[in-house]
Scaffold this motif. Structure first.
Motif, PDB file in Angstrom:
ATOM      1  N   HIS A 398       0.840  -1.207   0.000  1.00  0.00           N
ATOM      2  CA  HIS A 398       0.000   0.000   0.000  1.00  0.00           C
ATOM      3  C   HIS A 398       0.873   1.255   0.000  1.00  0.00           C
ATOM      4  CE1 HIS A 398      -3.229   2.798   0.848  1.00  0.00           C
ATOM      5  NE2 HIS A 398      -4.096   1.803   0.663  1.00  0.00           N
ATOM      6  N   PRO A 399       0.523   2.243  -0.845  1.00  0.00           N
ATOM      7  CA  PRO A 399       1.358   3.455  -0.929  1.00  0.00           C
ATOM      8  C   PRO A 399       1.463   4.225   0.384  1.00  0.00           C
ATOM      9  CG  PRO A 399      -0.726   3.725  -2.124  1.00  0.00           C
ATOM     10  CD  PRO A 399      -0.585   2.272  -1.809  1.00  0.00           C
ATOM     11  N   LEU A 400       0.446   4.131   1.252  1.00  0.00           N
ATOM     12  CA  LEU A 400       0.525   4.832   2.531  1.00  0.00           C
ATOM     13  C   LEU A 400       1.586   4.242   3.455  1.00  0.00           C
ATOM     14  CD1 LEU A 400      -3.214   5.624   3.317  1.00  0.00           C
ATOM     15  CD2 LEU A 400      -1.364   7.282   3.013  1.00  0.00           C
ATOM     16  N   LYS A 401       2.022   3.043   3.140  1.00  0.00           N
ATOM     17  CA  LYS A 401       3.077   2.446   3.960  1.00  0.00           C
ATOM     18  C   LYS A 401       4.428   3.081   3.646  1.00  0.00           C
ATOM     19  CE  LYS A 401       5.893  -1.591   4.862  1.00  0.00           C
ATOM     20  NZ  LYS A 401       6.361  -2.904   4.378  1.00  0.00           N
ATOM     21  N   GLY A 402       4.752   3.201   2.351  1.00  0.00           N
ATOM     22  CA  GLY A 402       6.124   3.614   2.076  1.00  0.00           C
ATOM     23  C   GLY A 402       6.377   4.405   0.828  1.00  0.00           C
ATOM     24  N   ALA A 403       5.351   4.953   0.202  1.00  0.00           N
ATOM     25  CA  ALA A 403       5.586   5.720  -1.025  1.00  0.00           C
ATOM     26  C   ALA A 403       6.368   6.998  -0.700  1.00  0.00           C
ATOM     27  CB  ALA A 403       4.256   6.068  -1.691  1.00  0.00           C
ATOM     28  N   GLU A 411       8.570   6.290   6.616  1.00  0.00           N
ATOM     29  CA  GLU A 411       9.497   7.405   6.816  1.00  0.00           C
ATOM     30  C   GLU A 411       9.187   8.145   8.121  1.00  0.00           C
ATOM     31  OE1 GLU A 411      10.746  11.687   4.818  1.00  0.00           O
ATOM     32  OE2 GLU A 411       9.526  10.276   3.667  1.00  0.00           O
ATOM     33  N   SER A 412       7.910   8.419   8.338  1.00  0.00           N
ATOM     34  CA  SER A 412       7.520   9.131   9.557  1.00  0.00           C
ATOM     35  C   SER A 412       7.823   8.312  10.807  1.00  0.00           C
ATOM     36  CB  SER A 412       6.029   9.473   9.515  1.00  0.00           C
ATOM     37  OG  SER A 412       5.758  10.370   8.473  1.00  0.00           O
ATOM     38  N   CYS A 413       7.571   7.023  10.727  1.00  0.00           N
ATOM     39  CA  CYS A 413       7.835   6.129  11.859  1.00  0.00           C
ATOM     40  C   CYS A 413       9.321   6.084  12.185  1.00  0.00           C
ATOM     41  CB  CYS A 413       7.310   4.726  11.524  1.00  0.00           C
ATOM     42  SG  CYS A 413       7.580   3.515  12.832  1.00  0.00           S
ATOM     43  N   ASP A 414      10.155   5.945  11.156  1.00  0.00           N
ATOM     44  CA  ASP A 414      11.606   5.901  11.365  1.00  0.00           C
ATOM     45  C   ASP A 414      12.117   7.200  11.973  1.00  0.00           C
ATOM     46  OD1 ASP A 414      11.663   3.360  10.329  1.00  0.00           O
ATOM     47  OD2 ASP A 414      12.379   3.952   8.340  1.00  0.00           O
ATOM     48  N   GLU A 415      11.605   8.320  11.454  1.00  0.00           N
ATOM     49  CA  GLU A 415      12.049   9.623  11.961  1.00  0.00           C
ATOM     50  C   GLU A 415      11.562   9.847  13.389  1.00  0.00           C
ATOM     51  OE1 GLU A 415      14.145  11.663  10.715  1.00  0.00           O
ATOM     52  OE2 GLU A 415      14.391  10.684   8.782  1.00  0.00           O
ATOM     53  N   MET A 416      10.366   9.367  13.678  1.00  0.00           N
ATOM     54  CA  MET A 416       9.840   9.484  15.040  1.00  0.00           C
ATOM     55  C   MET A 416      10.730   8.721  16.023  1.00  0.00           C
ATOM     56  SD  MET A 416       6.760   7.433  16.653  1.00  0.00           S
ATOM     57  CE  MET A 416       6.569   7.348  18.423  1.00  0.00           C
ATOM     58  N   LYS A 417      11.104   7.501  15.659  1.00  0.00           N
ATOM     59  CA  LYS A 417      11.945   6.689  16.545  1.00  0.00           C
ATOM     60  C   LYS A 417      13.323   7.331  16.751  1.00  0.00           C
ATOM     61  CE  LYS A 417      11.020   2.730  14.315  1.00  0.00           C
ATOM     62  NZ  LYS A 417      11.013   1.291  13.981  1.00  0.00           N
ATOM     63  N   LYS A 418      13.883   7.886  15.679  1.00  0.00           N
ATOM     64  CA  LYS A 418      15.169   8.585  15.802  1.00  0.00           C
ATOM     65  C   LYS A 418      15.044   9.778  16.745  1.00  0.00           C
ATOM     66  CE  LYS A 418      16.850   7.537  11.117  1.00  0.00           C
ATOM     67  NZ  LYS A 418      17.097   8.142   9.780  1.00  0.00           N
ATOM     68  N   ASP A 427      10.138  17.146  17.793  1.00  0.00           N
ATOM     69  CA  ASP A 427      10.413  16.667  16.435  1.00  0.00           C
ATOM     70  C   ASP A 427       9.642  15.383  16.146  1.00  0.00           C
ATOM     71  OD1 ASP A 427      12.084  18.772  16.037  1.00  0.00           O
ATOM     72  OD2 ASP A 427      13.947  17.612  15.985  1.00  0.00           O
ATOM     73  N   ALA A 428       9.550  14.505  17.138  1.00  0.00           N
ATOM     74  CA  ALA A 428       8.786  13.262  16.953  1.00  0.00           C
ATOM     75  C   ALA A 428       7.344  13.585  16.583  1.00  0.00           C
ATOM     76  CB  ALA A 428       8.834  12.419  18.224  1.00  0.00           C
ATOM     77  N   LEU A 429       6.763  14.562  17.273  1.00  0.00           N
ATOM     78  CA  LEU A 429       5.388  14.964  16.958  1.00  0.00           C
ATOM     79  C   LEU A 429       5.299  15.660  15.609  1.00  0.00           C
ATOM     80  CD1 LEU A 429       4.070  16.092  20.442  1.00  0.00           C
ATOM     81  CD2 LEU A 429       3.109  14.306  18.990  1.00  0.00           C
ATOM     82  N   PHE A 430       6.342  16.345  15.195  1.00  0.00           N
ATOM     83  CA  PHE A 430       6.358  16.957  13.862  1.00  0.00           C
ATOM     84  C   PHE A 430       6.221  15.882  12.791  1.00  0.00           C
ATOM     85  CE2 PHE A 430       8.876  17.793  10.059  1.00  0.00           C
ATOM     86  CZ  PHE A 430       8.250  18.938   9.567  1.00  0.00           C
ATOM     87  N   PHE A 431       6.963  14.791  12.928  1.00  0.00           N
ATOM     88  CA  PHE A 431       6.920  13.732  11.920  1.00  0.00           C
ATOM     89  C   PHE A 431       5.591  12.967  11.953  1.00  0.00           C
ATOM     90  CE2 PHE A 431      11.582  14.284  12.373  1.00  0.00           C
ATOM     91  CZ  PHE A 431      11.843  14.653  11.047  1.00  0.00           C
ATOM     92  N   ILE A 432       5.018  12.841  13.127  1.00  0.00           N
ATOM     93  CA  ILE A 432       3.686  12.238  13.220  1.00  0.00           C
ATOM     94  C   ILE A 432       2.667  13.106  12.489  1.00  0.00           C
ATOM     95  CG2 ILE A 432       1.807  11.680  14.813  1.00  0.00           C
ATOM     96  CD1 ILE A 432       3.979  10.831  16.846  1.00  0.00           C
TER      97      ILE A 432
END
Length: 532
Positions: A398-403, A411-418, A427-432
């Motif tokens: 699905h494109p919402l997963k990783g397009a 991308e948002s999940c990875d950036e949130m964890k970082k 910043d975590a909330l920014f990516f969410i």
């Protein structure tokens, strides 16, 4: 399973908590909840500093016994914790017998190591900081209407007059640990976040460390505090016994398994503090720990900034002290938590105003996550009878997963964890929020209502599945920040609520975990819009 120990600075209980206290509590809570989610064996310690001279003075001013006064104020802090939905595992009160015993043992161990001696001393004392000040610590102040204001005053408490004190006290040999402290900080074994605070601490050390007073006369302390072992004329300096709370709360001095597990055998220890007390935590405390031989393998210190109100520093004299309970009563717990964690930079200063609060509330909560959830669930009810539709394709495609073009979930999940690893909660909330915006853009581009009108059921099912799965993913992503809302979303989505102590993180976060046929629950507004 990794271990993680996180603490707050224990506040003086000389007055009701203000919004600055709420900021630190919410920051620590978000970090603790995140570590529980990812499977870490987490201990979150909070407490109250009940031994301060400030508490005694406040009790005298109120015409109350010190014991009764601090007990009442400590309960108010505990009540705030409950209102903010803070998930601390332990709460230590430094007036308890258990803490006294641990502090006295710690003193004795420092003394055995030859790090405590007695001498006469004269100096300027700031009651607000509970600290003697060197001349280099003071600020010059300013001229107002021809009058000198704040000359030779404490930068943290410029409106309070310094006291000239001369008495015989015990001292700790801080100078003995100068080279060791510099080495530990430069090597990263003591990690200070942000980098600017690390540089500030190293600069202070390079100026030359002086031994510091660790006791007060019983007379000046009004008989309040932890007695110095073997000397009934002295009580411990409040910062000496207050810092020890981080280990007495774990059972230091009682051969406790908690102390062994979360301190002696733990590589992940984090102190969350305000920037104004960085010296005590990054210099005094590690030196004291080295003295007794229990300096941990790694020690992290996260120093947050201050909150201003309408651009001004919080001050009783200015009348701009904001009670966090007032905000909670008006907007709700999660909205209050969200604002503090989103609008205030984690390691910088930030401003609070009610207009800004309402702006963030409407933009991110009402029009953002709240609108998205109700929008998607309403479409699911309308087009698929309130059930998660069956799909023909592999959910992971699905494109919402990783397009990449979408700023999609991965991308948002990875950036949130970082961001969590770097303690950049805003910043975590920014990516969410970036992901929430991407999902809304996807809805506008794919137009499920048009697909329904054209009878493209299979394509519409694919679109809606991705939207519903996005909401499921968002529920755990926002959980550390606004846990009540996260579980409301999961309840409406028809999936099990999050129990952070039993959350199968790496299985739960796999894209495509939402089962087809799941019945959607009752839709309720999460954040009703605030209308002016």
């Amino acid at each position: 399973m990794s271990k993680f120990y996180i603490t707050n600075a224990i506040p003086y209980v000389n007055a009701k908590p203000h919004i600055g206290h709420a900021l630190e509590f919410c920051q620590s809570d978000a970090i603790a909840r995140y570590h529980r989610l990812i499977g870490d064996d987490t201990m979150f310690m909070m407490g109250a500093d009940e031994n301060s001279l400030k508490n005694v003075q406040a009790a005298e001013k109120a015409g109350e016994k010190t014991t009764d006064f601090v007990s009442k104020l400590t309960q108010i802090f505990l009540d705030l914790n409950k209102e903010l939905n803070i998930s601390n595992d332990e709460f230590i009160k430094t007036s308890t017998l258990e803490h006294f015993k641990g502090a006295e043992k710690f003193w004795g161990d420092c003394d055995k190591n030859g790090d405590i001696y007695k001498k006469s001393y004269q100096g300027l004392y700031c009651v607000g900081c509970e600290e003697f000040k060197r001349e280099s610590d003071l600020i010059l102040g300013e001229i107002r209407e021809g009058e000198k204001v704040g000359y030779g005053c404490c930068p943290e408490h410029p409106n309070s007059e310094l006291q000239l004190i001369e008495e015989e006290n015990y001292f700790f040999k801080l100078s003995r640990y100068q080279k060791d402290l510099e080495k530990l900080i430069k090597s990263g074994r003591i990690k200070i976040v942000p980098e600017s605070r690390k540089n500030e601490v190293l600069s202070f050390i390079k100026m030359g460390l002086e031994d510091f007073s660790i006791s007060r006369s019983v007379e000046r302390a009004k008989g309040w505090g932890v007695p110095v072992p073997g000397d009934d004329s002295q009580v411990m300096y409040v910062w000496f016994d207050a810092l020890v709370n981080y280990i007495t709360g774990l059972g230091y001095g009682e051969d406790s398994e908690f102390f062994k597990k979360f301190w002696l055998e733990n590589k992940n220890i984090l102190h969350v503090i305000g920037k104004g007390i960085i010296k005590f935590h990054a210099i005094y405390w590690p030196a004291m720990l080295m003295s007794v031989g229990i300096m941990p393998e790694n020690l992290e210190i996260l120093a947050h900034g201050y909150i201003t109100v309408n651009g001004q520093k919080i001050s009783k004299s200015l009348g701009n002290v904001i009670d966090p309970i007032e905000i909670i009563n008006k907007y709700g717990t999660d909205a209050t938590r969200y604002y503090l964690l989103r609008a205030i930079p984690t390691t910088g200063d930030g401003d609070f105003s009610f207009p800004h609060f309402e702006e963030i509330y409407n933009a991110d909560l009402a029009n953002g996550i709240g609108n998205l959830v109700s929008r998607v669930l309403a479409m699911s009810n309308k087009y698929f009878g309130g059930k998660v539709s069956k799909i023909q394709n592999d959910p992971s495609s699905h494109p919402l997963k990783g397009a990449p073009s979408l700023n999609a979930w991965k991308e948002s999940c990875d950036e949130m964890k970082k961001s969590f690893e770097l303690y950049k909660l805003n910043d975590a909330l920014f990516f969410i929020n970036q992901f929430i915006q991407s999902v809304n853009i996807y809805i506008d581009n794919r137009k499920p209502w048009v697909l329904a009108k054209e009878g493209k059921v299979e394509e519409m099912a694919w679109v809606l599945y991705g939207l519903l799965e996005s909401i499921r993913q968002l529920s755990w992503m926002i959980y550390p920040f606004i846990p009540e809302t996260a579980n409301k979303i999961r309840e409406q989505l028809g999936v099990e609520k999050i129990d952070e102590n039993n959350f199968d993180f790496y299985n739960e976060i796999k894209w495509g975990g939402l089962k087809t046929g799941t019945k959607i629950g009752k839709i309720e507004a999460l954040f009703p819009r605030i209308e002016n």
